[in-house]
Design a protein around this motif. Structure first.
Motif, short mmCIF file in Angstrom:
data_model
loop_
_atom_site.label_atom_id
_atom_site.label_comp_id
_atom_site.label_asym_id
_atom_site.label_seq_id
_atom_site.Cartn_x
_atom_site.Cartn_y
_atom_site.Cartn_z
N GLN A 47 16.04 -45.08 -12.42
CA GLN A 47 15.99 -43.66 -12.71
C GLN A 47 14.96 -43.31 -13.78
OE1 GLN A 47 19.84 -42.11 -13.69
NE2 GLN A 47 20.60 -42.31 -11.61
N LYS A 48 14.30 -44.30 -14.37
CA LYS A 48 13.31 -44.03 -15.41
C LYS A 48 12.15 -43.20 -14.88
CE LYS A 48 14.03 -47.86 -18.54
NZ LYS A 48 13.49 -49.09 -19.08
N ASP A 49 11.72 -43.51 -13.68
CA ASP A 49 10.56 -42.84 -13.12
C ASP A 49 10.94 -41.80 -12.08
OD1 ASP A 49 8.82 -44.38 -14.66
OD2 ASP A 49 8.90 -46.03 -13.23
N MET A 50 12.19 -41.38 -12.06
CA MET A 50 12.64 -40.38 -11.08
C MET A 50 12.15 -39.00 -11.49
SD MET A 50 14.61 -41.54 -8.54
CE MET A 50 15.97 -40.47 -8.17
N ILE A 51 11.70 -38.26 -10.50
CA ILE A 51 11.26 -36.89 -10.69
C ILE A 51 12.17 -36.04 -9.82
CG2 ILE A 51 9.35 -35.28 -10.39
CD1 ILE A 51 7.56 -37.94 -10.58
N TYR A 52 12.84 -35.08 -10.42
CA TYR A 52 13.78 -34.24 -9.69
C TYR A 52 13.17 -32.88 -9.42
CZ TYR A 52 17.23 -37.78 -10.77
OH TYR A 52 17.91 -38.97 -10.85
N LEU A 53 13.35 -32.40 -8.19
CA LEU A 53 12.83 -31.11 -7.76
C LEU A 53 13.91 -30.35 -7.01
CD1 LEU A 53 9.51 -32.48 -6.28
CD2 LEU A 53 9.64 -31.05 -8.29
N SER A 54 14.03 -29.07 -7.30
CA SER A 54 14.90 -28.19 -6.53
C SER A 54 14.08 -27.62 -5.38
CB SER A 54 15.40 -27.04 -7.41
OG SER A 54 16.18 -27.53 -8.46
N GLN A 55 14.78 -27.15 -4.36
CA GLN A 55 14.08 -26.62 -3.19
C GLN A 55 13.18 -25.45 -3.61
OE1 GLN A 55 16.56 -26.19 0.21
NE2 GLN A 55 15.03 -25.11 1.39
N GLY A 56 11.91 -25.53 -3.23
CA GLY A 56 10.92 -24.50 -3.56
C GLY A 56 10.23 -24.74 -4.89
N GLU A 57 10.65 -25.74 -5.65
CA GLU A 57 10.08 -25.99 -6.98
C GLU A 57 8.75 -26.72 -6.88
OE1 GLU A 57 11.42 -27.77 -11.32
OE2 GLU A 57 12.68 -28.16 -9.58
N ASN A 58 7.86 -26.42 -7.81
CA ASN A 58 6.53 -26.98 -7.87
C ASN A 58 6.33 -27.56 -9.27
OD1 ASN A 58 3.80 -27.45 -7.95
ND2 ASN A 58 3.20 -25.35 -7.61
N LYS A 59 5.83 -28.81 -9.33
CA LYS A 59 5.54 -29.44 -10.63
C LYS A 59 4.16 -30.07 -10.60
CE LYS A 59 10.15 -30.68 -12.19
NZ LYS A 59 11.04 -31.77 -12.60
N PHE A 60 3.44 -29.91 -11.71
CA PHE A 60 2.19 -30.64 -11.87
C PHE A 60 2.51 -31.88 -12.69
CE2 PHE A 60 -1.65 -31.81 -14.23
CZ PHE A 60 -2.48 -32.09 -13.15
N LEU A 61 2.23 -33.05 -12.13
CA LEU A 61 2.52 -34.32 -12.78
C LEU A 61 1.24 -34.85 -13.42
CD1 LEU A 61 4.70 -35.79 -9.91
CD2 LEU A 61 5.45 -34.46 -11.90
N LYS A 62 1.13 -34.62 -14.71
CA LYS A 62 -0.10 -34.95 -15.44
C LYS A 62 -0.40 -36.45 -15.38
CE LYS A 62 -2.09 -34.26 -20.01
NZ LYS A 62 -1.83 -33.76 -21.36
N ASP A 63 0.64 -37.29 -15.47
CA ASP A 63 0.43 -38.75 -15.46
C ASP A 63 -0.19 -39.24 -14.15
OD1 ASP A 63 1.54 -38.79 -17.96
OD2 ASP A 63 3.52 -39.47 -17.28
N TYR A 64 0.11 -38.56 -13.05
CA TYR A 64 -0.37 -38.97 -11.74
C TYR A 64 -1.51 -38.08 -11.24
CZ TYR A 64 4.15 -41.23 -12.06
OH TYR A 64 5.23 -41.96 -12.49
N GLU A 65 -1.85 -37.05 -12.00
CA GLU A 65 -2.89 -36.08 -11.65
C GLU A 65 -2.67 -35.50 -10.26
OE1 GLU A 65 -6.61 -38.09 -12.26
OE2 GLU A 65 -6.55 -37.69 -14.42
N MET A 66 -1.43 -35.05 -10.03
CA MET A 66 -1.13 -34.43 -8.75
C MET A 66 -0.08 -33.34 -8.90
SD MET A 66 1.23 -37.07 -6.52
CE MET A 66 0.23 -38.50 -6.73
N ASN A 67 -0.12 -32.43 -7.96
CA ASN A 67 0.82 -31.33 -7.89
C ASN A 67 1.81 -31.65 -6.77
OD1 ASN A 67 1.52 -28.70 -8.88
ND2 ASN A 67 0.95 -27.93 -6.87
N VAL A 68 3.12 -31.52 -7.03
CA VAL A 68 4.15 -31.84 -6.04
C VAL A 68 5.03 -30.61 -5.85
CG1 VAL A 68 6.09 -33.35 -5.50
CG2 VAL A 68 4.16 -34.25 -6.77
N THR A 69 5.25 -30.22 -4.60
CA THR A 69 6.11 -29.09 -4.26
C THR A 69 7.14 -29.54 -3.24
OG1 THR A 69 4.25 -27.57 -4.56
CG2 THR A 69 6.17 -26.71 -3.41
N PHE A 70 8.41 -29.29 -3.54
CA PHE A 70 9.48 -29.59 -2.59
C PHE A 70 9.65 -28.36 -1.70
CE2 PHE A 70 14.37 -29.89 -2.16
CZ PHE A 70 14.26 -30.38 -0.88
N LYS A 71 9.12 -28.43 -0.49
CA LYS A 71 9.13 -27.30 0.44
C LYS A 71 10.52 -27.04 1.02
CE LYS A 71 4.83 -26.01 0.67
NZ LYS A 71 4.43 -24.69 0.29
#
Length: 170
Positions: A47-71
């Motif tokens: 769970q250390k590296d777990m990223i949680y997203l709610s439906q429709g949420e968008n996060k920019f992950l600076k460590d990975y240089e990517m934007n993730v959206t849970f559609k």
């Protein structure tokens, strides 16, 4: 003069809307301390590296240089709680990822691997392997999956993709 006043007021409204959005987003994100109900305060390694997203949420992950959206969830055939099923079923999450210099790409990640049905729990993107670890809530026998629309949350992990042995990278 009227034109400048309208532009100024729209700018102020936009900024206050951003501030309100930040407050609600931080209130809805799960806290690590809340997730650990036991007395042990260390975070499990999975769970250390777990990223949680709610439906429709968008996060920019600076460590990975990517934007993730849970559609959303395109398929949820998981066996409801309290029901005996022949097959456990699967949930398929649609996750849109975009790197700093890449176009958006939609990944369909399943809650389990099943190659014959084209279900994959992990996918590679931009040098990273993105894995679906968790899909909540679980369907109930009385309500089914229709009651869960818009309420889904997922947990993903992102790891540096392994390069095959014998290959060279530039």
């Amino acid at each position: 003069m009227l034109h400048k006043t309208i532009i100024l007021s729209l700018g102020i409204l936009a900024l206050t809307g951003c501030d309100a959005q930040k407050k609600t987003r931080t209130e809805t994100e799960p806290k690590v301390a809340e997730m650990n109900s036991g007395t042990n305060t260390s975070i499990p390694s999975d769970q250390k590296d777990m990223i949680y997203l709610s439906q429709g949420e968008n996060k920019f992950l600076k460590d990975y240089e990517m934007n993730v959206t849970f559609k959303g969830i395109s398929e949820d055939s998981r066996c409801p709680e309290g029901v005996n099923c022949i097959w456990a079923g699967v949930a398929v999450a649609q996750i849109e990822v975009m790197g700093l210099a890449t176009r958006p790409m939609t990944l369909n990640l399943a809650s389990m691997d099943h190659a014959a049905k084209n279900y994959h729990q992990s996918a590679d993107f931009n040098g990273y392997t993105i894995t679906l670890k968790e899909v909540t809530p679980y369907p109930k026998a009385a309500d089914g999956t229709k009651a869960l629309a818009g309420k889904y949350k997922i947990g993903i992990s992102i790891q540096k993709a392994e390069t095959p042995s014998g290959s060279t990278t530039k």
